[in-house]
Design a protein around this motif. Structure first.
Motif: not given
Length: 177
Positions: A50-70
């Motif tokens: 979130s910090i490095i890529m200037k991304m919404n923190y909530e979205k960064s958490i959800k990206l990792f969760v979806l990445g786990c599902k894959q």
């Protein structure tokens, strides 16, 4: 497999619910390939993305969760022991942690704010077709011992990641609300 699993996040129905876009996938890829070392890829933190890529923190958490599902990431959790100041890995949510040094019980259910979540990359990063081939990998360096995550379980809950989802990613079920 890295690229396929990365872009398969957009095939998961939850990507719409979580408002994950192709741009978010590209930011995640950029972060993994060019902003982390091989050692850091064992302990990826959504807060750092979130910090490095200037991304919404909530979205960064959800990206990792979806990445786990894959099966791109494996979710891990630990708790800092208040009795001996060491870290205890959490393998089973039904079993409270017992500190080996103090022989005291750490109740998992009552310590969500002290449970830290991080993610291990399971695939070797590659340059995906959608990414400019001129991008290069960072030179990996040797990192000192540091906390692998600043993301807590309660933050994941705050952003709508259900315990059933987290439990399924860890092959465990939660008995919490």
């Amino acid at each position: 497999m890295y690229c396929k699993k990365l872009y398969n996040i957009l095939q998961d129905n939850d990507h719409i619910t979580y408002n994950i876009t192709e741009t978010d996938i590209e930011k995640l890829d950029e972060f993994i390939r060019n902003k982390t070392t091989s050692r850091e890829r064992l302990n990826l933190d959504p807060a750092r993305l979130s910090i490095i890529m200037k991304m919404n923190y909530e979205k960064s958490i959800k990206l990792f969760v979806l990445g786990c599902k894959q099966k791109l990431f494996k979710m891990k959790m630990y708790i800092d022991c208040e009795y001996c100041n060491s870290r205890h890995n959490i393998e089973d949510f039904y079993v409270d942690i017992i500190c080996d040094e103090s022989n005291k019980t750490i109740p998992i259910n009552n310590n969500k704010d002290k449970i830290y979540v991080y993610f291990e990359l399971l695939e070797r990063p590659q340059i995906c077709k959608k990414i400019n081939a001129n991008n290069s990998y960072m030179i990996d360096d040797i990192m000192g011992k540091c906390s692998p995550s600043n993301t807590t379980l309660s933050e994941m809950e705050k952003y709508g990641i259900t315990f059933d989802t987290i439990g399924s990613l860890m092959d465990a079920k939660f008995g919490w609300n």
